[in-house]
Design a protein around this motif. Structure first.
Motif: not given
Length: 575
Positions: A462-476, A478-483
């Motif tokens: 259910s997490i939108p793909t654009d949010l996942r892509e944004m998280a990858d783009d800003v370098g999230l 490990g734990w930061k990505k989970w948080q």
């Protein structure tokens, strides 16, 4: 690995080939349902004797069909209950204050408790027919499926994105249009995964639902669960092995022909602005999309469905913002709380009177202490299951390739009735001298841990793909990505999984804290054993006390712990 033709490839086939497959499949399904369903319409009147279970393996397909049909009928009514109950609870704060605690209580009541209370009524309702016993069995399976689905739908309605809610208001959609265009689509992914989990969990209680006692007489309905129970009673390992193979085949067929197409279809309801890299696939859904008959039937029914939608839309006007006088509102709340307090006070007074006149106050403290032991097992189960299955669920939800590979495996493991292998676990505990007080945690987890896994998968999807892509783009990472992304994104779904896993574990404690094989019985100290032993001797006073104490534990934990997490998911971690 075997591959199936794509819709483009199927269109190159001669005209009507896909349609022939659809027609043939539909006719076969109708023939099988008619043949199996006919067995439920035979005459029956207590104290008539239901034919005993025959362990001849040639009967296994018929027995498996009877059990599977009961499961699907129970699933249908579970969907209806979920949509109605969850909708009312999510849209009325006053109703919510009654319905959600009531749902907590109903979830904590053992399936056998529902069966013993309702079976006489079903027999009277369908007098002279075996359909009464069938309805009682289906109702017992229904109670093992519906609570998880209802919690999921309720929570999905409470966490609909605000911008979508505002858009519905701006477009002046009616209540019915809001329901079918926003609320149900927003809840679909979570509801599908929880329905799949509930369906698998229903197999856990099939054996109990097919063995019915009424008017001091026991009846065993034909089914896979009763077949396994008979094989265990006779210590027939060969029959038990064939039954386990049969249920494995049934689980795979149901996954391929039912759940896989629904999962692939539900992917279109993902709330996102960019398309997912890969989408779930299903050869059955591709076949249905290629065939012309489903589209022709849909076009033929369009006038009827449009008329129904217009009528329901006219009957459910758009909700308007109502300005309420704060003083009148507070006075109404005080009256409501006073009436609710009277009801609760009356129930507590009745309970105290029952306790003092039957089992005594000392027995209450005994049940409370045993409840603490079971609570400890449930807590350990939830912690371990969260640490193990949440990362796996997120990985499956984020990766469609991994989902296609592991979803059938996960579905198989979750659907396989854990209590069917309890006798083997008992032998293992005896051989290696494992204390059942610890071993029962493993047995409880075999049925309850999957709620956390399936809700973690649904939450991750259910997490939108654009949010996942944004998280990858800003370098999230490990734990930061989970948080920052994963935990906020899946918290609502995880809470639903946690609360249903907790309730399922309490329910499963009745069959997990006391296990046997032949003349050997292992019993742990806990509330589940207390209820099981009271049920075995027919001690209704202690059965009532045990079930009531279990309900108090479940409701108390939900109000103190889980409800606060729900509120956190609704307020802080809201997409």
């Amino acid at each position: 690995m075997k591959t199936f033709p794509t819709p483009e490839a199927l269109r190159r086939f001669p005209f009507g080939l896909a349609d022939v497959a659809v027609i043939f499949g539909t006719l076969v399904l109708l023939a099988v349902v008619s043949r199996i369903g006919a067995g439920a319409l035979v005459s029956f009147e207590p104290p008539d004797v239901v034919p005993s279970i025959d362990l001849d393996i040639r009967n296994l397909p018929y027995y498996a069909g009877r059990s599977t049909l009961r499961m699907f009928i129970a699933l249908f009514f579970s969907f209806i209950f979920t949509l109605v109950y969850g909708y009312i609870a999510a849209h009325s704060r006053r109703a919510e204050r009654v319905l959600i605690p009531l749902l907590d209580i109903l979830q904590s009541v053992p399936v056998l408790g529902f069966l013993s209370i309702t079976v006489t009524g079903f027999i009277a309702l369908f007098k002279g027919s075996l359909l009464g016993l069938e309805a009682a069995s289906i109702f017992a399976i229904f109670t093992s499926q519906v609570w998880n689905m209802t919690f999921s739908f309720y929570q999905s309605l409470r966490t609909i994105p605000r911008e979508l809610d505002e858009a519905v208001t701006l477009y002046h959609l009616s209540g019915w249009e809001r329901f079918v265009k926003l609320e149900v689509p927003s809840a679909t992914i979570g509801l599908v995964w929880n329905a799949m989990m509930s369906f698998g969990g229903g197999w856990f209680f099939v054996a109990a639902s097919e063995a019915i006692s009424v008017l001091n007489q026991s009846y065993t309905l034909p089914g896979l669960g009763s077949y396994v129970a008979e094989a265990i009673a006779r210590e027939n390992l060969s029959a038990l092995g064939w039954a386990l193979l049969t249920i494995a085949i049934i689980i795979i067929l149901v996954d391929q022909l039912f759940w896989r197409p629904i999962i692939a279809w539900s992917d279109k309801f993902r709330l996102e602005q960019s398309q997912a890299a890969e989408s779930p696939e299903s050869w059955v859904l591709d076949l249905l999309r290629t065939a012309r008959i489903p589209r022709l039937v849909g076009k033929a029914l369009t006038p009827l469905t449009d008329t129904i939608n217009r009528v329901l839309a006219s009957l459910t006007p758009q909700r308007c913002a109502i300005v309420v006088d704060p003083m009148m509102h507070n006075q109404s709340d005080r009256i409501y709380n006073f009436i609710l307090l009277l009801i609760v006070g009356g129930l507590i007074a009745a309970g105290l009177h029952f306790i003092l006149t039957t089992v005594g106050l000392g027995e209450v403290f005994t049940a409370f202490e045993l409840g603490l032991l079971t609570l400890g097992r449930v807590t350990i189960l939830l912690i371990v299951a969260t640490l193990i299955w949440t990362p796996i669920g997120v990985a499956i939800g984020f990766n469609p390739k991994l989902a296609r590979l592991l979803q059938p495996v996960v579905q198989f493991l979750a659907s396989f009735p854990a209590n069917f292998i309890f006798p083997f676990a008992t032998l293992l505990f005896i051989k290696f001298n494992i204390d059942i007080n610890w071993g029962s945690i493993l047995l409880m987890s075999l049925g309850a841990q999957w709620y956390i896994l399936f809700n973690s998968i649904a939450g991750a999807q259910s997490i939108p793909t654009d949010l996942r892509e944004m998280a990858d783009d800003v370098g999230l990472k490990g734990w930061k990505k989970w948080q920052k992304l994963i935990i906020p994104g899946i918290l609502s779904a995880w809470v639903t999984g946690g609360i249903t896993a907790s309730g399922g574990a309490w329910n499963a404690s009745i069959v997990s804290e006391i296990v046997s094989w032949g003349s050997t019985t292992l019993a742990a100290n806990g509330l589940g054993t207390y209820i099981a032993k009271a049920t075995e001797v027919g001690d209704w006073a202690r059965i009532t006390l045990g079930v009531g104490m279990m309900s108090l534990y479940v409701v108390g934990l939900n109000r103190i712990f889980w409800r606060r997490l729900y509120e956190l998911a609704e307020t802080k971690y809201h997409v």
